[in-house]
Design a protein around this motif. Structure first.
Motif, PDB file in Angstrom:
ATOM      1  N   ARG A   7       4.656   5.802  -7.627  1.00 13.17           N
ATOM      2  CA  ARG A   7       3.971   4.860  -6.743  1.00 13.17           C
ATOM      3  C   ARG A   7       4.551   3.456  -6.915  1.00 13.17           C
ATOM      4  O   ARG A   7       4.818   2.750  -5.931  1.00 13.17           O
ATOM      5  CB  ARG A   7       2.477   4.870  -7.058  1.00 13.17           C
ATOM      6  CG  ARG A   7       1.634   4.019  -6.106  1.00 13.17           C
ATOM      7  CD  ARG A   7       1.395   2.626  -6.678  1.00 13.17           C
ATOM      8  NE  ARG A   7       0.856   1.760  -5.646  1.00 13.17           N
ATOM      9  CZ  ARG A   7       1.046   0.449  -5.588  1.00 13.17           C
ATOM     10  NH1 ARG A   7       1.807  -0.153  -6.492  1.00 13.17           N
ATOM     11  NH2 ARG A   7       0.505  -0.270  -4.630  1.00 13.17           N
ATOM     12  N   ASP A   8       4.774   3.040  -8.163  1.00  9.48           N
ATOM     13  CA  ASP A   8       5.344   1.717  -8.419  1.00  9.48           C
ATOM     14  C   ASP A   8       6.720   1.581  -7.784  1.00  9.48           C
ATOM     15  O   ASP A   8       7.051   0.555  -7.181  1.00  9.48           O
ATOM     16  CB  ASP A   8       5.449   1.463  -9.925  1.00  9.48           C
ATOM     17  CG  ASP A   8       4.104   1.191 -10.575  1.00  9.48           C
ATOM     18  OD1 ASP A   8       3.116   0.994  -9.836  1.00  9.48           O
ATOM     19  OD2 ASP A   8       4.040   1.199 -11.822  1.00  9.48           O
ATOM     20  N   GLN A   9       7.534   2.623  -7.936  1.00 10.18           N
ATOM     21  CA  GLN A   9       8.895   2.561  -7.394  1.00 10.18           C
ATOM     22  C   GLN A   9       8.879   2.506  -5.874  1.00 10.18           C
ATOM     23  O   GLN A   9       9.638   1.739  -5.259  1.00 10.18           O
ATOM     24  CB  GLN A   9       9.697   3.760  -7.873  1.00 10.18           C
ATOM     25  CG  GLN A   9      11.183   3.672  -7.573  1.00 10.18           C
ATOM     26  CD  GLN A   9      11.862   2.565  -8.362  1.00 10.18           C
ATOM     27  OE1 GLN A   9      11.637   2.440  -9.562  1.00 10.18           O
ATOM     28  NE2 GLN A   9      12.665   1.764  -7.697  1.00 10.18           N
ATOM     29  N   LEU A  10       8.031   3.308  -5.248  1.00 10.70           N
ATOM     30  CA  LEU A  10       7.931   3.277  -3.790  1.00 10.70           C
ATOM     31  C   LEU A  10       7.463   1.910  -3.309  1.00 10.70           C
ATOM     32  O   LEU A  10       7.936   1.398  -2.285  1.00 10.70           O
ATOM     33  CB  LEU A  10       6.967   4.366  -3.313  1.00 10.70           C
ATOM     34  CG  LEU A  10       7.476   5.802  -3.417  1.00 10.70           C
ATOM     35  CD1 LEU A  10       6.353   6.783  -3.075  1.00 10.70           C
ATOM     36  CD2 LEU A  10       8.664   6.041  -2.509  1.00 10.70           C
ATOM     37  N   ALA A  11       6.532   1.304  -4.056  1.00 11.84           N
ATOM     38  CA  ALA A  11       6.029  -0.010  -3.666  1.00 11.84           C
ATOM     39  C   ALA A  11       7.141  -1.051  -3.716  1.00 11.84           C
ATOM     40  O   ALA A  11       7.275  -1.892  -2.810  1.00 11.84           O
ATOM     41  CB  ALA A  11       4.876  -0.415  -4.587  1.00 11.84           C
ATOM     42  N   VAL A  12       7.961  -1.019  -4.762  1.00  8.17           N
ATOM     43  CA  VAL A  12       9.069  -1.973  -4.877  1.00  8.17           C
ATOM     44  C   VAL A  12      10.073  -1.751  -3.743  1.00  8.17           C
ATOM     45  O   VAL A  12      10.554  -2.708  -3.119  1.00  8.17           O
ATOM     46  CB  VAL A  12       9.755  -1.843  -6.247  1.00  8.17           C
ATOM     47  CG1 VAL A  12      11.039  -2.662  -6.286  1.00  8.17           C
ATOM     48  CG2 VAL A  12       8.816  -2.292  -7.360  1.00  8.17           C
ATOM     49  N   ASP A  21       0.845  -1.199   0.000  1.00 11.24           N
ATOM     50  CA  ASP A  21       0.000   0.000   0.000  1.00 11.24           C
ATOM     51  C   ASP A  21       0.880   1.249   0.000  1.00 11.24           C
ATOM     52  O   ASP A  21       1.750   1.405   0.862  1.00 11.24           O
ATOM     53  CB  ASP A  21      -0.914   0.007   1.232  1.00 11.24           C
ATOM     54  CG  ASP A  21      -1.788   1.249   1.275  1.00 11.24           C
ATOM     55  OD1 ASP A  21      -2.442   1.549   0.258  1.00 11.24           O
ATOM     56  OD2 ASP A  21      -1.803   1.922   2.324  1.00 11.24           O
ATOM     57  N   VAL A  22       0.662   2.096  -0.994  1.00 12.10           N
ATOM     58  CA  VAL A  22       1.352   3.387  -1.068  1.00 12.10           C
ATOM     59  C   VAL A  22       0.271   4.460  -1.168  1.00 12.10           C
ATOM     60  O   VAL A  22      -0.505   4.479  -2.131  1.00 12.10           O
ATOM     61  CB  VAL A  22       2.289   3.465  -2.286  1.00 12.10           C
ATOM     62  CG1 VAL A  22       2.964   4.839  -2.349  1.00 12.10           C
ATOM     63  CG2 VAL A  22       3.343   2.370  -2.227  1.00 12.10           C
ATOM     64  N   SER A  23       0.207   5.336  -0.192  1.00  8.76           N
ATOM     65  CA  SER A  23      -0.855   6.339  -0.162  1.00  8.76           C
ATOM     66  C   SER A  23      -0.572   7.479  -1.126  1.00  8.76           C
ATOM     67  O   SER A  23       0.563   7.687  -1.564  1.00  8.76           O
ATOM     68  CB  SER A  23      -1.005   6.900   1.254  1.00  8.76           C
ATOM     69  OG  SER A  23       0.134   7.694   1.587  1.00  8.76           O
ATOM     70  N   ARG A  24      -1.630   8.216  -1.430  1.00  9.63           N
ATOM     71  CA  ARG A  24      -1.468   9.393  -2.282  1.00  9.63           C
ATOM     72  C   ARG A  24      -0.543  10.400  -1.617  1.00  9.63           C
ATOM     73  O   ARG A  24       0.261  11.056  -2.280  1.00  9.63           O
ATOM     74  CB  ARG A  24      -2.832  10.022  -2.563  1.00  9.63           C
ATOM     75  CG  ARG A  24      -2.756  11.280  -3.407  1.00  9.63           C
ATOM     76  CD  ARG A  24      -4.128  11.780  -3.813  1.00  9.63           C
ATOM     77  NE  ARG A  24      -4.792  10.821  -4.698  1.00  9.63           N
ATOM     78  CZ  ARG A  24      -5.983  11.031  -5.252  1.00  9.63           C
ATOM     79  NH1 ARG A  24      -6.649  12.147  -4.999  1.00  9.63           N
ATOM     80  NH2 ARG A  24      -6.518  10.122  -6.041  1.00  9.63           N
ATOM     81  N   ALA A  25      -0.636  10.512  -0.275  1.00 15.14           N
ATOM     82  CA  ALA A  25       0.230  11.453   0.443  1.00 15.14           C
ATOM     83  C   ALA A  25       1.700  11.050   0.302  1.00 15.14           C
ATOM     84  O   ALA A  25       2.583  11.910   0.153  1.00 15.14           O
ATOM     85  CB  ALA A  25      -0.158  11.502   1.922  1.00 15.14           C
ATOM     86  N   ASP A  26       1.969   9.741   0.318  1.00 19.50           N
ATOM     87  CA  ASP A  26       3.342   9.270   0.139  1.00 19.50           C
ATOM     88  C   ASP A  26       3.874   9.672  -1.232  1.00 19.50           C
ATOM     89  O   ASP A  26       5.017  10.122  -1.373  1.00 19.50           O
ATOM     90  CB  ASP A  26       3.399   7.748   0.274  1.00 19.50           C
ATOM     91  CG  ASP A  26       3.095   7.276   1.685  1.00 19.50           C
ATOM     92  OD1 ASP A  26       3.292   8.065   2.630  1.00 19.50           O
ATOM     93  OD2 ASP A  26       2.657   6.122   1.837  1.00 19.50           O
ATOM     94  N   VAL A  27       3.046   9.468  -2.254  1.00 21.59           N
ATOM     95  CA  VAL A  27       3.453   9.801  -3.615  1.00 21.59           C
ATOM     96  C   VAL A  27       3.669  11.303  -3.737  1.00 21.59           C
ATOM     97  O   VAL A  27       4.666  11.764  -4.308  1.00 21.59           O
ATOM     98  CB  VAL A  27       2.411   9.315  -4.630  1.00 21.59           C
ATOM     99  CG1 VAL A  27       2.763   9.805  -6.037  1.00 21.59           C
ATOM    100  CG2 VAL A  27       2.307   7.799  -4.600  1.00 21.59           C
TER     101      VAL A  27
END
Length: 652
Positions: A144-149, A100-106
């Motif tokens: 978002r994809d990069q943060l998830a990885v 899970d990566v939130s919009r705020a994280d992105v």
């Protein structure tokens, strides 16, 4: 163009290697950060996900090495590399789908990128993105994809078991250089602002005067403690490391491993004399003092090993379906060892990432580079890969508590094999005698020449000038012509120096220079039809450092060489017991046939009256269209690690 360059740089921040320092390296798909996977020409399907030609081309263009060959063996290698790296990126993104990566994280990550690249203005940001065909929404999806990885990898690292005492102790025992103290000295110094005064004080020291008393009376630093470099404890100066002294001064003092007094050393406008009372060689800290660092190092190795195992597991289920024949690749087994298969793409990956290979491409044509790489680099890479794949099996068989990635364990095995290597005094003596040129201080000095029409005038000037005032003015007044040569060194047979050989000998070889002011005057020498007197300042005679000054340096060099040789011999012997199979030459032969079959026929000069139309369809370059021969590898008797299946699908 400027914005495009900026965005390429800033997006590169998001495309950093995910597994730092691992032998099994992952190179992210830079192209996927710049394009839209939903648009473009389909090239492949990786586990059901479409990869476009545009994405693959973007990845290829992101590395200058990959664009250095358009055809031939290297181009085939580069295509294999691009497909393998793109497939790996897809696998990682799919595996991180549960994160899970939130919009705020992105938003926070995007804001960091914008601020770091001075693109906080909305128009500047959107213009920069448009320059590489991106929208803000697409960039955020890629972020978002990069943060998830990244987060998935952190999760995997948390599954690693903590280091045991046995693992930490073995790491400490096999890596003593990582737990050494610095060399230190116990000593005193005299620091003054005048060179002549320093020379006088040095003469007194050499004459037997008390160094501490001279320092207390004359030094501008530490005079209250007799010039002691470190604070006085229990009646003696505390040892200090080399960083406690200015660079030139520290180098001179720490060369006195047997103790003694330096010459006068100038640094920062001051003049130093250092007396080394005791030299304390580097030593390995006791395990109790170094245990925390050893545990940290092992824990990091075990985290990387967990990620490597995870990535290897993902790739076992890799399925690649070829949609565009131009992106069909062969990825055969280049070697097998300990029940494991090493794919050819692993070899190509290390070749592409090799800095010497990148330099080679800038010096020779791709065809010649391919020959050199196939004959030299690839065999070395395959040998290294076989050793790293075999290392965990060997460590388990020998019951060694080695940890980390395959490469970490291979390095640990080499260290274990070299654990008893020693350096003898005979080794040091032999190295010193065979490599004396390494320890030679070259001659040099600042030279000016006064040329006279007759010898008598030159002799009179040499005898009469006492070094007061300007050399140029004095020589001119005496009828000479002055040439400033500046800082010079003696020439060699291959590279003659700037001075006439007779002048050079009079300055650097002759022992009868006459002191004059801050420098010295040479004898009168004849150059052509004139007579020259040279004036040299800052003269440095050629000299070879004594063995005592370089003994520790030599010991370290010899020890490193002997350990490397012993470690490699041990690992090679252990690997041989596993009877590895090296298929590199078969793979290269099959590749050569396949590439040759796919190459367009050489152009021929048409006969008079004949046309040039072959009647065959041509590609964009005007050459007849060709299709790579997918069966060439099978003809060589060598199977592929990713064999084609009836549906065009390949399983790794």
């Amino acid at each position: 163009m400027k914005n495009k360059k900026v965005v390429n740089v800033l997006l590169g921040v998001l495309a950093l290697m995910l597994v730092v320092g691992m032998a099994y390296q992952f190179t992210p798909d830079v192209g996927s950060l710049f394009g839209n996977r939903q648009q473009g020409t389909p090239a492949l399907k990786v586990n059901g996900q479409t990869v476009t030609v545009e994405e693959l081309e973007a990845l290829r263009r992101s590395n200058p090495v990959l664009t250095s060959a358009e055809s031939g063996v290297l181009a085939d290698d580069f295509k294999t590399y691009v497909v393998a790296q793109q497939a790996r990126q897809v696998l990682l993104t799919q595996a991180a789908g549960d994160i899970d990566v939130s919009r705020a994280d992105v938003n926070a990550e995007v804001q960091k990128v914008r601020e770091a690249n001075q693109l906080t203005e909305t128009k500047a940001w959107t213009d920069a993105l448009q320059g590489v065909g991106l929208t803000d929404a697409e960039f955020r999806r890629r972020t978002r994809d990069q943060l998830a990885v990244d987060r998935k990898i952190e999760e995997i690292k948390k599954t690693a078991q903590p280091a045991t005492d046995a693992e930490a102790r073995l790491h400490y025992d096999l890596n003593p250089e990582g737990f050494q103290t610095d060399a230190r000295i116990v000593g005193r110094q005299i620091v003054v602002g005048d060179k002549a005064k320093a020379e006088r004080l040095l003469a007194e020291v050499k004459g037997g005067a008390d160094f501490a008393a001279l320092a207390s009376a004359n030094s501008t630093e530490f005079k209250d403690r007799g010039g002691a470099l470190g604070p006085i404890e229990n009646g003696a100066p505390r040892p200090v490391a080399q960083v406690a002294l200015p660079g030139e001064v520290g180098a001179a003092a720490f060369a006195l491993t047997g103790g003694g007094v330096t010459d006068v050393v100038e640094s920062g406008g001051k003049f130093y004399i250092v007396k080394v009372e005791r030299f304390l060689a580097p030593g390995v800290r006791p395990f109790e003092q170094a245990k925390a660092e050893a545990v940290t190092a092992v824990n990091e190795q075990k985290k990387n090993a967990a990620v490597e195992r995870w990535l290897t597991g993902l790739e076992k289920d890799l399925k690649i379906e070829v949609l565009d024949p131009n992106w069909k690749t062969e990825n055969p087994a280049v070697a097998t060892v300990a029940g494991q298969t090493i794919p050819y793409s692993d070899v190509v990956s290390q070749v592409v990432q090799n800095q010497q290979f990148a330099g080679l491409l800038g010096q020779v044509p791709p065809e010649q580079a391919a020959q050199l790489v196939n004959g030299l680099l690839k065999p070395q890479v395959v040998t290294g890969l076989i050793q790293s794949y075999a290392a965990p099996t060997i460590a388990g068989r020998e019951e060694l508590a080695l940890t980390g990635t395959r490469q970490d364990i291979a390095q640990g095995l080499a260290a274990y094999g070299a654990r008893d290597v020693k350096v003898t005094d005979a080794d040091i003596q032999a190295y010193y005698q065979q490599n004396r040129e390494q320890f030679q201080t070259p001659a040099g000095g600042t030279v000016a020449e006064a040329s006279f029409a007759d010898r008598a005038a030159a002799q009179a000037f040499r005898q009469g000038w006492n070094g007061q005032g300007s050399f140029t003015a004095a020589a001119g007044k005496a009828g000479g012509t002055v040439s400033e040569r500046g800082q010079v060194a003696p020439g060699t047979p291959d590279a003659p120096g700037p001075l006439d050989p007779a002048v050079e000998a009079a300055v650097f070889t002759a022992q009868n220079l006459r002191s004059a002011g801050e420098g010295s005057l040479s004898d009168v020498v004849k150059v052509g039809d004139r007579f020259v007197v040279a004036y040299v300042t800052d003269l440095q005679r050629a000299a070879v450092q004594p063995l005592s000054a370089v003994r520790e340096q030599i010991r370290q060099q010899v020890l490193a060489t002997k350990k490397q040789e012993a470690g490699q011999a041990y690992v090679a012997k252990q690997v041989e017991t596993l009877k590895p199979v090296n298929n590199l030459q078969k793979v290269l032969d099959a590749q050569q046939k396949r590439v040759a079959a796919a190459a367009p026929p050489p152009a021929t000069q048409p006969k008079a009256g004949e046309g040039t139309d072959t009647g065959a369809p041509a590609d964009a370059a005007g050459a007849p269209a060709t299709t790579p021969d997918a069966d060439t590898a099978a003809e060589s008797g060598e199977g592929s690690a990713a064999p084609a299946t009836p549906g065009g699908t390949s399983d790794r």
